[in-house]
Design an enzyme around this catalytic site. Sequence first.
Site, PDB file in Angstrom:
ATOM      1  N   GLU A  55       0.870  -1.175   0.000  1.00  0.00           N
ATOM      2  CA  GLU A  55       0.000   0.000   0.000  1.00  0.00           C
ATOM      3  C   GLU A  55       0.905   1.222   0.000  1.00  0.00           C
ATOM      4  O   GLU A  55       1.767   1.363   0.870  1.00  0.00           O
ATOM      5  CB  GLU A  55      -0.905   0.022   1.232  1.00  0.00           C
ATOM      6  CG  GLU A  55      -1.985  -1.040   1.232  1.00  0.00           C
ATOM      7  CD  GLU A  55      -2.861  -0.974   2.474  1.00  0.00           C
ATOM      8  OE1 GLU A  55      -2.688  -0.056   3.291  1.00  0.00           O
ATOM      9  OE2 GLU A  55      -3.698  -1.867   2.644  1.00  0.00           O
ATOM     10  N   ASP A  66      -6.316   8.828   9.898  1.00  0.00           N
ATOM     11  CA  ASP A  66      -5.012   8.300  10.267  1.00  0.00           C
ATOM     12  C   ASP A  66      -4.537   8.862  11.602  1.00  0.00           C
ATOM     13  O   ASP A  66      -4.858   9.993  11.962  1.00  0.00           O
ATOM     14  CB  ASP A  66      -3.987   8.637   9.181  1.00  0.00           C
ATOM     15  CG  ASP A  66      -4.263   7.895   7.894  1.00  0.00           C
ATOM     16  OD1 ASP A  66      -4.274   6.654   7.941  1.00  0.00           O
ATOM     17  OD2 ASP A  66      -4.498   8.542   6.858  1.00  0.00           O
TER      18      ASP A  66
END
Length: 275
Positions: A55, A66
Amino acid sequence: MTANNIASRMERRFAALQQENRAALVTFVTGGDPDYGNSLKTLLGLPGAGADIIELGMPFTDPMADGAAIQLGSQRALAGGQNMVKTLQMVRELRKQDQDTPVVLMGYYNPVYRYGVEKFLQEAAEAGVDGLIVVDLPPEHDDELCIPAREVGIHFIRLATPTTDAKRLPGVLNNTSGFLYYVSSTGVTGAAAPTPEKVQKEVEAIKAHTEIPVAVGFGIRTPEQAARIAGFADGVVVGSALVDCIAQAETPEAGTQAVLALTRELSTAVRTARQ
């Protein structure tokens, strides 16, 4: 390379891993962190260190899902001049030496939208991108990116969470391909480690509704944790722990070496988890 070849790279990888009776190690790093050159060295080293799927984060100024580690990674990358053109170029550079490792671009819709969806998808497909994870585009907005991505042969990988109930799950699974990313704990990335027993039950409940591989992420930081998850999941995703290697290194070169060293440890744990 045709769209069908791009789409099948992910399927070939999971089929091979199924033959080996092991989970995939899915590694996340932010494109351009801490700068383009060193980030590229890290990316090029990941397959040899044992990453089965990569990723690659598309840096964004406001990565709200995040945790601090990946937010700071985005900030470092942006400060170093990273942009979408450079992120796609990194994939092209990887493809010069690796035609087998699936690459998933992960991030938010804003940078894609600003770049131009049609232009982005065309260039991503040509570069050798296999999948997209766009965390702020729910199924209700499939026409925006998900369906156009699939039309050019790029998997659209969705996230499911512990709060995704039986009523919501079919919508999440609809149009999802490549794999389903199961967020093992509520909150932001890199948060508390999940309880393997609880996660296993949740993954089994999801797999009763789909044949798509299920990869588990969020809060997995150590080889021991990765091995526990690899015992039952189709994939184990590690991100924040790798990004922290870059943040804590004294030099960018040391950061690359630390990422690859941890990847090797994680890979050994994942590969031996079911033996």
